[in-house]
Design an enzyme around this catalytic site. Structure first.
Site, PDB file in Angstrom:
ATOM      1  N   GLU A  50       6.051  -7.346  -9.495  1.00  0.00           N
ATOM      2  CA  GLU A  50       4.678  -6.825  -9.493  1.00  0.00           C
ATOM      3  C   GLU A  50       3.879  -7.375 -10.671  1.00  0.00           C
ATOM      4  O   GLU A  50       4.365  -7.374 -11.805  1.00  0.00           O
ATOM      5  CB  GLU A  50       4.731  -5.295  -9.555  1.00  0.00           C
ATOM      6  CG  GLU A  50       3.728  -4.629  -8.668  1.00  0.00           C
ATOM      7  CD  GLU A  50       3.905  -4.954  -7.188  1.00  0.00           C
ATOM      8  OE1 GLU A  50       3.164  -5.834  -6.694  1.00  0.00           O
ATOM      9  OE2 GLU A  50       4.769  -4.336  -6.535  1.00  0.00           O
ATOM     10  N   GLY A 149      -6.432   0.480   0.741  1.00  0.00           N
ATOM     11  CA  GLY A 149      -6.321   0.973  -0.631  1.00  0.00           C
ATOM     12  C   GLY A 149      -4.950   1.538  -0.934  1.00  0.00           C
ATOM     13  O   GLY A 149      -4.804   2.407  -1.785  1.00  0.00           O
ATOM     14  N   ALA A 150      -3.929   1.072  -0.222  1.00  0.00           N
ATOM     15  CA  ALA A 150      -2.590   1.642  -0.379  1.00  0.00           C
ATOM     16  C   ALA A 150      -1.616   0.656  -1.010  1.00  0.00           C
ATOM     17  O   ALA A 150      -0.417   0.893  -1.036  1.00  0.00           O
ATOM     18  CB  ALA A 150      -2.067   2.107   0.978  1.00  0.00           C
ATOM     19  N   GLY A 151      -2.138  -0.455  -1.499  1.00  0.00           N
ATOM     20  CA  GLY A 151      -1.255  -1.449  -2.126  1.00  0.00           C
ATOM     21  C   GLY A 151      -0.458  -2.238  -1.102  1.00  0.00           C
ATOM     22  O   GLY A 151       0.566  -2.827  -1.418  1.00  0.00           O
ATOM     23  N   LEU A 152      -0.946  -2.250   0.161  1.00  0.00           N
ATOM     24  CA  LEU A 152      -0.235  -2.987   1.212  1.00  0.00           C
ATOM     25  C   LEU A 152      -1.060  -4.189   1.689  1.00  0.00           C
ATOM     26  O   LEU A 152      -0.835  -4.734   2.758  1.00  0.00           O
ATOM     27  CB  LEU A 152       0.092  -2.058   2.391  1.00  0.00           C
ATOM     28  CG  LEU A 152       0.980  -0.846   2.047  1.00  0.00           C
ATOM     29  CD1 LEU A 152       1.188   0.032   3.280  1.00  0.00           C
ATOM     30  CD2 LEU A 152       2.327  -1.270   1.486  1.00  0.00           C
ATOM     31  N   SER A 154      -4.352  -4.759   2.608  1.00  0.00           N
ATOM     32  CA  SER A 154      -5.221  -4.754   3.783  1.00  0.00           C
ATOM     33  C   SER A 154      -6.323  -5.804   3.638  1.00  0.00           C
ATOM     34  O   SER A 154      -6.688  -6.478   4.604  1.00  0.00           O
ATOM     35  CB  SER A 154      -5.832  -3.369   3.984  1.00  0.00           C
ATOM     36  OG  SER A 154      -6.539  -2.975   2.832  1.00  0.00           O
ATOM     37  N   ASP A 198      -0.151 -12.287  -1.819  1.00  0.00           N
ATOM     38  CA  ASP A 198      -0.506 -11.581  -0.586  1.00  0.00           C
ATOM     39  C   ASP A 198      -0.814 -12.549   0.546  1.00  0.00           C
ATOM     40  O   ASP A 198      -0.493 -12.304   1.708  1.00  0.00           O
ATOM     41  CB  ASP A 198      -1.719 -10.674  -0.827  1.00  0.00           C
ATOM     42  CG  ASP A 198      -1.429  -9.641  -1.898  1.00  0.00           C
ATOM     43  OD1 ASP A 198      -0.252  -9.476  -2.263  1.00  0.00           O
ATOM     44  OD2 ASP A 198      -2.382  -8.998  -2.374  1.00  0.00           O
TER      45      ASP A 198
HETATM   46  P1  NG1 Z   1      -2.778  -5.381  -3.870  1.00  0.00           P
HETATM   47  O1  NG1 Z   1      -1.664  -4.447  -4.008  1.00  0.00           O
HETATM   48  O2  NG1 Z   1      -2.935  -5.862  -2.448  1.00  0.00           O
HETATM   49  O3  NG1 Z   1      -4.052  -4.927  -4.460  1.00  0.00           O
HETATM   50  C1  NG1 Z   1      -2.785  -7.117  -5.952  1.00  0.00           C
HETATM   51  C2  NG1 Z   1      -3.044  -8.624  -5.951  1.00  0.00           C
HETATM   52  C3  NG1 Z   1      -1.720  -9.418  -5.876  1.00  0.00           C
HETATM   53  C4  NG1 Z   1      -0.774  -8.973  -6.976  1.00  0.00           C
HETATM   54  C5  NG1 Z   1      -0.609  -7.443  -6.900  1.00  0.00           C
HETATM   55  C6  NG1 Z   1       0.243  -6.886  -8.014  1.00  0.00           C
HETATM   56  C7  NG1 Z   1      -4.956  -9.642  -4.830  1.00  0.00           C
HETATM   57  C8  NG1 Z   1      -5.578  -9.978  -3.533  1.00  0.00           C
HETATM   58  N1  NG1 Z   1      -3.812  -8.969  -4.769  1.00  0.00           N
HETATM   59  O4  NG1 Z   1      -2.312  -6.733  -4.684  1.00  0.00           O
HETATM   60  O5  NG1 Z   1      -1.999 -10.804  -5.984  1.00  0.00           O
HETATM   61  O6  NG1 Z   1      -1.233  -9.390  -8.225  1.00  0.00           O
HETATM   62  O7  NG1 Z   1      -1.866  -6.763  -6.964  1.00  0.00           O
HETATM   63  O8  NG1 Z   1       1.524  -7.410  -7.987  1.00  0.00           O
HETATM   64  O9  NG1 Z   1      -5.495  -9.974  -5.864  1.00  0.00           O
END
Ligand code: NG1
Length: 449
Positions: A50, A149-152, A154, A198
């Site tokens: 992460e 907005g769930a860290g998946l 979207s 992502d």
């Molecule tokens: P999410 O969880 O989709 O917001 C973001 C960054 C990733 C990565 C993770 C943390 C974007 C589009 N997504 O993901 O590149 O840094 O946080 O590991 O910037």
């Protein structure tokens, strides 16, 4: 329709049929009869690694069957029109240009705008070809869409779906790296200084596999990747805390700034350093003395270290340099250990690493929150769970847990009940069905009824 749905969703294909049928009907209602192309791009869960991607480190995401479905029909002109089966996402249209004005912060059109602008710029520099647009409809509502907005991821799924359609209609068949570059630049257009993870997994997902990705590009722009089979007797259980994070906030960019500050400071003692990745082989006790606990961009500039353009960061912003760097340094090691453990079938070690990664994200990167802590504690205390951690950017979102297949049902029920009793929030819990990456699923021509 059933055959391509089976290919994409395996045993869950029949559940998807009503969603696809409704989307086709809605498309025809909006744009009239005629041919339709069906594209999909998956969300992802990050198993481990992460906030390492923008430091040129290692990650190990898995593509989900939860996805963004984009139905589209090519146009002759340079217009993109998009609507959504969810009325809260208002229809919009824009012309594809090399400079496309951004919409309001957080507006869902910005992802497609970013993609279109970036491709237009690339084409202008390359073939000089003028891009044509499309009419499109997005279907990504619960329970089949990627939770927002769930860290998946979207937003990345939407970005990749739009890019896949635009590329297809304009005959652009880029190597994976270029497609990923286009999409991650589109998120920079939106204002987040994130990495490439992502988009890589949305493009390269493979059923039943995680993707190991080394986020440092080689000299020719290529990346090292391989698919790692997931342990068969175990599931990845995903629990959504219901706490939404919005990835356009300054919290994310502050972490990016702290990491850039760290690599800038380490350049003097370790001259090869351009990113935190470069100090991965150096013991922490040799690195630590060069990293102050706190520093500001103004203070860094005074010693000749510039952080570059990071939205939301001012010369006075306090950056927790040491602890943020320690997380990235240790997380990269954990990803490499996790790959070894998976290759060796050592699920116990994999579970332990998930727990350690969570502790580091909570204590050093400070991206957890009370609800996520509850979920991790509940999961970790449940029989059949080998490890659990916050996944995605943080400040809410989801937890991923490695769970014995036989225990999945009991763990899901227990966590759902206890979490709701403790927080009043009903969490959504689902087992990840590791899926394939984005693509064109089908072309329905107008005569098919
Ligand atoms: P999410 O969880 O989709 O917001 C973001 C960054 C990733 C990565 C993770 C943390 C974007 C589009 N997504 O993901 O590149 O840094 O946080 O590991 O910037």
């Amino acid at each position: 329709m059933e055959s391509f749905l089976r290919q994409a969703y395996g045993g869950k294909a029949s559940q998807q049929l009503p969603r696809y049928t409704a989307a086709v009907e809605a498309f025809r209602g909006q744009y009239g009869a005629g041919e339709i192309f069906l594209f999909r791009a998956p969300g992802r869960v990050n198993l481990i690694g992460e906030h390492t991607d923008y430091n040129h480190g290692y990650v190990m995401p898995v593509a989900l069957d939860k996805d963004v479905l984009l139905l589209a029909r090519p146009r002759q002109d340079n217009l993109i029109r998009l609507c959504n089966v969810e009325p809260k996402y208002q229809p919009f249209s824009f012309e594809i240009e090399e400079e496309i004005p951004i919409s309001a912060r957080g507006h869902w059109s910005n992802y497609a705008r970013g993609v279109a602008q970036n491709l237009a710029q690339r084409m202008a520099n390359g073939s000089g070809k003028r891009l044509t647009g499309f009419d499109g409809l997005v279907s990504a509502a619960a329970p089949f869409g990627v939770p927002r907005g769930a860290g998946l991821s979207s937003s990345s799924a939407l970005t990749v779906a739009a890019a896949t359609a635009l590329a297809h209609f304009n005959g652009w068949q880029p190597p994976v790296e270029e497609m990923v570059g286009l999409c991650s630049d589109a998120e920079w257009y939106v204002g987040t200084r994130g990495g490439v993870m992502d988009h890589f997994i949305a493009v390269m997902g493979k059923r039943d596999h995680a993707l190991f990705l080394d986020c440092r590009p080689g000299q020719d722009g290529s990346y090292l990747t391989h698919h790692e089979p997931l342990p068969r007797a175990y599931s990845l259980l995903i629990v959504d805390s219901g706490v939404k994070h919005r990835n356009v906030g300054n919290d994310f960019n502050r972490r990016v700034a702290a990491c850039r500050a760290g690599s800038g400071l380490l350049r003097a003692p370790f001259p090869q350093t351009t990113r935190l990745r470069d100090v991965e082989d150096i013991p922490w006790h040799e690195i630590e003395p060069y990293l102050p606990e706190e520093m500001t961009p103004g203070g860094l500039a005074a010693v000749g270290i510039e952080l570059g353009d990071i939205p939301g960061i001012t010369p006075e912003t306090t950056l927790q340099v040491r602890s943020r760097c320690r997380h990235v340094w240790s997380e990269n090691r954990r990803v490499q250990e996790a790959v070894k453990a998976m290759t060796a079938g050592d699920v116990g070690t994999l579970g332990r690493l998930l727990g350690e990664a969570h502790a580091s994200a909570r204590d050093d990167y400070e991206i957890s929150c009370p609800e996520i802590e509850r979920l991790v504690a509940l999961l970790t205390a449940s029989p059949g769970v080998l490890g659990a951690r916050l996944t995605g950017a943080g400040w809410g979102g989801c937890v991923v847990a490695l769970v014995e297949n036989e225990a999945v049902e009991a763990v899901s029920r227990r966590v759902q009940e206890a979490y709701e009793a403790q927080t009043g929030i009903q969490p959504s819990v689902f087992a990840c069905l590791p899926s394939d990456g984005a693509g064109l699923l089908a072309h329905i021509n107008g005569r098919d009824g």
